[in-house]
Design an enzyme around this catalytic site. Structure first.
Site, short mmCIF file in Angstrom:
data_model
loop_
_atom_site.label_atom_id
_atom_site.label_comp_id
_atom_site.label_asym_id
_atom_site.label_seq_id
_atom_site.Cartn_x
_atom_site.Cartn_y
_atom_site.Cartn_z
N CYS A 96 0.78 -1.24 0.00
CA CYS A 96 0.00 0.00 0.00
C CYS A 96 0.82 1.29 0.00
O CYS A 96 0.74 2.10 -0.93
CB CYS A 96 -0.94 0.01 1.21
SG CYS A 96 -2.04 -1.41 1.30
N HIS A 152 -2.83 6.51 4.31
CA HIS A 152 -1.76 5.54 4.57
C HIS A 152 -0.37 6.06 4.18
O HIS A 152 0.46 5.30 3.67
CB HIS A 152 -2.04 4.21 3.86
CG HIS A 152 -1.38 3.04 4.55
ND1 HIS A 152 -1.39 1.76 4.07
CD2 HIS A 152 -0.66 3.00 5.71
CE1 HIS A 152 -0.75 0.97 4.88
NE2 HIS A 152 -0.29 1.69 5.89
#
Length: 574
Positions: A96, A152
């Site tokens: 990610c 993130h």
């Protein structure tokens, strides 16, 4: 490594899951007006910079879209891709944070210090503050910038938040994965907190709404309240289809005959996300943005095969540097494309979106930006050759070193125990431990027989170098390292060249101050400027050593934290 032929099961699977799902006779599910679905329209140069809508999905596998022959229904994505340009030589990162950091900076991980793993919720780490981000560049070009979804990229300081890194508005989560309804996230036993934020505030009142639907609604709301006369950058980073596997019941029902429970839930989540994309596209048309818009769709990494995803027929999964971990789903849909309804084999990497979109916005990417990406718009829109000829997938010096790698095995110029992957032209080289190298067919059965799984196992514990002609062998079944040592040496030399430009890895120890209990029960920034200065001093003092000194530093942090906490408590009492 010897050539490995497809097994009987693999051949049947290829035929069963072939590219047969799209019904080309159906009218467009996203077309509003006449001429949008069935005719090719000339693309005149827009009077103003185009509206840019970037849609990023989370953990969606290469096989998990209708136009790749999936058993999952994605009619909107199929139609948008069919009417635009499918990117079938498109690369992302295997997890990610790296994909998101490279999208927003246009730089490889080795140039941002984020080479290793992801940014954990309790780490004092974030996207480096000295890098100008894509939304900041677009703001300079006069764009209104909005983000919806998963960040993130770190949040330990307020300066790290999306609204401080170029976005005018933000609604979404700061950490890597949350519950789709409650927005709770646990980073270990007892370390749990709420993670849904609007701007820089905790959005407690929005809990209970399924995130995919909530994010699509917010995107539509932004479009409804924005003037089409001002250029817009809308970044929608869906949490879907990352774990936990949760979906509204109505989507589960249509996959009730799918025996594998994880695959059933995952499929429902993908279809729900597909309908969310349809709603955003509909809003673009309703509010007057569509004719001057560019829609980019991308996955962030390969699918997680243990959680319902499928990268078939590619090798590997999320978290690996095999094609199944780094080959992305991607397409561009826009009335502004000069050559539509086609498949592009041009080499494109996620870092390329930065200079490409800045160029479309009328901005400039200077040498000072030190970008690793290229402007690939002529390749996408006009079908020209891509300016990109190679991709550094990554060099991670902190990942577990391969037991059988050595400097000697790398011709004395590269330690093959180090995890690294690079593509130059048609060749791809992997060193160290690239991750599990299995071929995993779609798991549609209730019980997936272990004997079938083992037929496609290709792990080799005594190997640390692999070479593939990725153009001729996209499934990575024929290792040519022993046959072409000349190519291996040349690609190792390129790794050496890249490594000379790498900055030190930033992967700090977790800080107990990040615990949500100290932040009202929610994840959010915790470090003050004073704490940041102490963190930097400690980092300089310990350098990049590990072991005893690292443990000692943790104790120092704990003492410092409790000393400050006690001071604050005393001041409150006084």
């Amino acid at each position: 490594m010897a050539m490995h032929a497809l097994t009987g099961f693999s051949l049947v699977s290829l035929l069963s899951f072939g590219y047969l799902s799209w019904d080309w006779t159906k009218p467009s599910l996203v077309a509003d007006g006449p001429g949008e679905a069935g005719t090719e329209q000339p693309s005149a140069a827009p009077a103003q910079p185009p509206h840019i809508i970037f849609i990023l999905t989370d953990d969606q596998g290469y096989h998990d879209v209708g136009y790749h022959g999936s058993d999952i229904e994605t009619p909107t994505l199929d139609r948008l891709a069919a009417e635009g340009v499918k990117l079938e030589n498109y690369y992302i990162q295997p997890i990610c944070t790296p994909s998101r950091s490279q999208l927003l900076t246009g730089r490889y991980q080795i140039h941002t210090g984020l080479q290793h793993s992801i940014i954990r919720p309790r780490q004092p780490n974030c996207l480096p503050l000295d890098h100008v981000t894509l939304p900041q560049k677009l703001q300079e070009a006069g764009y209104s910038t909005h983000m919806v979804g998963k960040w993130h990229l770190g949040f330990y300081r307020k300066e790290c938040l999306p609204t401080r890194r170029g976005f005018d508005t933000f609604l979404g989560s700061l950490t890597g994965n949350v519950d789709y309804y409650t927005y709770d996230n646990c980073d270990g036993p007892g370390v749990c907190g709420f993670d849904l934020h609007e701007g820089e505030s905790v959005a407690w009142g929005l809990s209970g709404q399924y995130s995919t639907m909530l994010y699509a609604q917010r995107a539509s709301h932004i479009l409804a309240n924005h003037s089409p006369r001002r250029p817009l950058f809308l970044y929608v980073a869906f949490q879907a289809v990352h774990t936990p596997l949760q979906s509204p019941r109505e989507y589960l029902y249509r996959y009730r005959t799918m025996g594998n429970v994880a695959r059933r839930k995952y499929a429902a989540m993908v279809t729900c996300m597909d309908e969310a994309v349809r709603n955003i596209t509909w809003a673009l048309k309703r509010y007057g943005f569509y004719n001057n818009s560019i829609i980019i769709f991308s996955s962030d990494n390969g699918g997680q095969t243990f959680s319902g995803g499928s990268n078939w027929p590619l090798r590997g999964r999320k978290g690996t540097y095999w094609e199944g971990g780094v080959r992305g789903l991607g397409f561009v849909h826009s009335p502004l494309l000069k050559r539509k309804r086609r498949t592009s084999r041009a080499l494109v990497h996620i870092t390329d979106w930065y200079p490409t979109l800045v160029g479309l916005a009328g901005g400039t990417a200077s040498v000072a930006d030190r970008l690793d990406g290229y402007d690939v718009w002529p390749a996408i829109s006009e079908g020209r050759a891509s300016p990109r000829t190679e991709i550094l997938h990554n060099i991670d010096p902190l990942y577990n070193h391969a037991q059988h790698g050595s400097l000697e095995g790398g011709f004395g110029i590269w330690n093959t125990a180090v995890q690294a992957a690079i593509r130059v032209g048609e060749w791809k080289l992997l060193t160290g431990d690239p991750g599990y190298g299995d071929w995993i067919p779609p798991q549609t059965l209730a019980t997936f027989p272990g004997s079938w799984w083992n037929l496609e196992r290709m792990a080799s514990a005594r190997q640390a170098v692999w070479l593939f002609n990725i153009s001729a062998d996209p499934y990575e079944r024929e290792d040519l390292a022993d046959q072409r040592p000349d190519v291996v040496r040349a690609l190792l030399a390129r790794l050496v060249d890249y490594n000379r430009t790498a900055i030190p890895v930033r992967y700090p120890a977790e800080n107990p101050r990040a615990h949500p209990d100290f932040n009202g029960g929610a994840w959010g920034p915790w470090a003050s400027d004073e704490e940041e200065e102490e963190e930097e001093e400690e980092g300089r003092a310990r350098g990049f050593s590990r072991g005893h000194r690292k443990k000692k530093c943790k104790i120092c942090k704990l003492r410092s934290f409790f000393r400050k906490l006690n001071t604050r408590l005393m001041s409150h009492r006084i």
